[in-house]
Design a protein around this motif. Structure first.
Motif, mmCIF file in Angstrom:
data_model
loop_
_atom_site.group_PDB
_atom_site.id
_atom_site.type_symbol
_atom_site.label_atom_id
_atom_site.label_comp_id
_atom_site.label_asym_id
_atom_site.label_seq_id
_atom_site.Cartn_x
_atom_site.Cartn_y
_atom_site.Cartn_z
ATOM 1 N N ARG A 165 0.843 -1.206 0.000
ATOM 2 C CA ARG A 165 0.000 0.000 0.000
ATOM 3 C C ARG A 165 0.881 1.260 0.000
ATOM 4 O O ARG A 165 0.596 2.211 -0.727
ATOM 5 C CB ARG A 165 -0.909 -0.017 1.236
ATOM 6 C CG ARG A 165 -1.735 1.235 1.402
ATOM 7 C CD ARG A 165 -2.712 1.092 2.563
ATOM 8 N NE ARG A 165 -3.249 2.386 2.956
ATOM 9 C CZ ARG A 165 -4.062 2.581 3.976
ATOM 10 N NH1 ARG A 165 -4.455 1.545 4.710
ATOM 11 N NH2 ARG A 165 -4.502 3.786 4.278
ATOM 12 N N ARG A 201 1.656 6.925 -6.717
ATOM 13 C CA ARG A 201 0.589 7.922 -6.965
ATOM 14 C C ARG A 201 1.111 9.342 -6.718
ATOM 15 O O ARG A 201 0.878 10.248 -7.502
ATOM 16 C CB ARG A 201 -0.599 7.664 -6.036
ATOM 17 C CG ARG A 201 -1.602 6.650 -6.544
ATOM 18 C CD ARG A 201 -2.944 6.796 -5.828
ATOM 19 N NE ARG A 201 -2.836 6.810 -4.382
ATOM 20 C CZ ARG A 201 -2.743 5.733 -3.598
ATOM 21 N NH1 ARG A 201 -2.749 4.532 -4.141
ATOM 22 N NH2 ARG A 201 -2.661 5.851 -2.288
ATOM 23 N N ARG A 240 4.938 10.546 3.630
ATOM 24 C CA ARG A 240 4.328 9.471 4.447
ATOM 25 C C ARG A 240 4.678 8.098 3.870
ATOM 26 O O ARG A 240 5.030 7.176 4.588
ATOM 27 C CB ARG A 240 2.803 9.640 4.515
ATOM 28 C CG ARG A 240 2.348 10.867 5.283
ATOM 29 C CD ARG A 240 0.865 10.804 5.619
ATOM 30 N NE ARG A 240 0.004 10.739 4.440
ATOM 31 C CZ ARG A 240 -0.456 11.804 3.783
ATOM 32 N NH1 ARG A 240 -0.144 13.019 4.184
ATOM 33 N NH2 ARG A 240 -1.235 11.668 2.728
ATOM 34 N N ALA A 291 1.098 4.182 -2.804
ATOM 35 C CA ALA A 291 0.908 5.605 -2.447
ATOM 36 C C ALA A 291 2.086 6.433 -2.958
ATOM 37 O O ALA A 291 1.913 7.555 -3.439
ATOM 38 C CB ALA A 291 0.763 5.741 -0.933
HETATM 39 P P1 ATP Z 1 -3.098 5.873 1.448
HETATM 40 O O1 ATP Z 1 -3.090 6.756 0.236
HETATM 41 O O2 ATP Z 1 -2.491 4.532 1.205
HETATM 42 O O3 ATP Z 1 -4.431 5.811 2.179
HETATM 43 P P2 ATP Z 1 -2.231 7.952 3.227
HETATM 44 O O4 ATP Z 1 -0.835 8.461 3.451
HETATM 45 O O5 ATP Z 1 -3.170 8.872 2.550
HETATM 46 O O6 ATP Z 1 -2.076 6.553 2.473
HETATM 47 P P3 ATP Z 1 -3.024 8.411 5.910
HETATM 48 O O7 ATP Z 1 -4.084 9.447 5.674
HETATM 49 O O8 ATP Z 1 -1.682 8.881 6.381
HETATM 50 O O9 ATP Z 1 -2.857 7.504 4.604
HETATM 51 O O10 ATP Z 1 -3.534 7.326 6.963
HETATM 52 C C1 ATP Z 1 -4.887 6.921 7.084
HETATM 53 C C2 ATP Z 1 -4.919 5.683 7.961
HETATM 54 O O11 ATP Z 1 -4.394 4.569 7.234
HETATM 55 C C3 ATP Z 1 -4.069 5.807 9.224
HETATM 56 O O12 ATP Z 1 -4.719 5.115 10.264
HETATM 57 C C4 ATP Z 1 -2.763 5.106 8.852
HETATM 58 O O13 ATP Z 1 -2.125 4.556 10.001
HETATM 59 C C5 ATP Z 1 -3.256 4.036 7.884
HETATM 60 N N1 ATP Z 1 -2.284 3.710 6.837
HETATM 61 C C6 ATP Z 1 -1.967 4.455 5.753
HETATM 62 N N2 ATP Z 1 -1.083 3.826 4.964
HETATM 63 C C7 ATP Z 1 -0.798 2.644 5.577
HETATM 64 C C8 ATP Z 1 0.063 1.546 5.263
HETATM 65 N N3 ATP Z 1 0.810 1.518 4.172
HETATM 66 N N4 ATP Z 1 0.082 0.501 6.129
HETATM 67 C C9 ATP Z 1 -0.677 0.507 7.243
HETATM 68 N N5 ATP Z 1 -1.511 1.510 7.607
HETATM 69 C C10 ATP Z 1 -1.571 2.576 6.782
#
Ligand code: ATP
Length: 141
Positions: free
Chosen positions: A94, A101, A124, A98
Motif C-alpha cells: 500500500r 501515486r 508518508r 501511495a
Molecule cells: P493511502 O493513500 O495509502 O491511504 P495515506 O498516506 O493517505 O495513504 P493516511 O491518511 O496517512 O494515509 O492514513 C490513514 C490511515 O491509514 C491511518 O490510520 C494510517 O495509520 C493508515 N495507513 C496508511 N497507509 C498505511 C500503510 N501503508 N500501512 C498501514 N496503515 C496505513
C-alpha cells in the motif's frame, strides 16, 4: 544511570505508546531531534512523515509517525500525531502504491495546494517503506 522520562504518543484513534524511555528521536518540521533526560521545554510541529526511534533499557523500537505536534516538558515528551504505525502494522505494498501515486501527481500537478498534498503523501509513503524494513522485534543495541 541516566534518568528516564515518559514518552506518550497519541493519535486520533488510539494511545500508541505511553512508557518510560531513555531516549527518543523524531523529525520535526525543522529537522531531526534527539531527546535525553532534562530536555528544554519546546512545542513544535512534527514532520509530515518521520521515523520515531525509541530507546528503552538498551533496546530500540522504530515506528512511523505522520504530522501533528510535539510538546516537550522536563519529564515528559508528548507526540500528538495524525497517524502512527509499528513496522509490523505497515502494509508495504500500500505504501509503495501511495508513493507511485504521489510521484505521478508531482509530475503533472501545477496547483500549489495539490503539490503540497502530493509532497506530504510522498513523505508518508517513504517513511512507511523505510520503517516497514525495520525489524518488528526489539533490537538489542
Ligand atoms: P493511502 O493513500 O495509502 O491511504 P495515506 O498516506 O493517505 O495513504 P493516511 O491518511 O496517512 O494515509 O492514513 C490513514 C490511515 O491509514 C491511518 O490510520 C494510517 O495509520 C493508515 N495507513 C496508511 N497507509 C498505511 C500503510 N501503508 N500501512 C498501514 N496503515 C496505513
Amino acid at each position: 544511570m541516566a534518568k528516564k522520562f515518559i514518552l506518550q504518543v497519541v493519535t486520533p484513534g488510539r494511545q500508541f505508546f505511553n512508557e518510560e524511555v531513555d531516549r527518543v528521536e523524531f523529525k520535526t518540521s525543522e529537522g531531526d531531534i534527539g531527546i535525553y533526560q532534562d530536555h528544554t521545554p519546546l512545542t513544535t510541529p512534527l514532520a509530515e512523515g518521520g521515523m520515531l526511534t525509541i530507546r528503552q533499557d538498551g533496546k530500540e523500537k522504530k515506528a512511523a509517525i505522520h504530522g501533528g505536534f510535539v510538546e516537550i516538558t522536563p519529564d515528559k515528551v508528548t507526540l500528538l500525531t495524525d497517524a502512527a504505525e509499528w513496522p509490523d502494522e505497515i502494509d508495504k505494498k500500500r505504501a509503495e502504491e501511495a508513493k507511485i501515486r504521489a510521484e505521478r501527481r508531482l509530475k503533472v500537478e501545477e496547483e500549489d495546494i495539490n503539490e503540497i498534498r502530493a509532497k506530504s503523501a510522498l513523505a508518508r509513503s517513504l517513511v512507511r517503506i523505510d520503517v516497514s524494513g525495520a525489524k518488528s522485534e526489539e533490537d538489542e543495541l
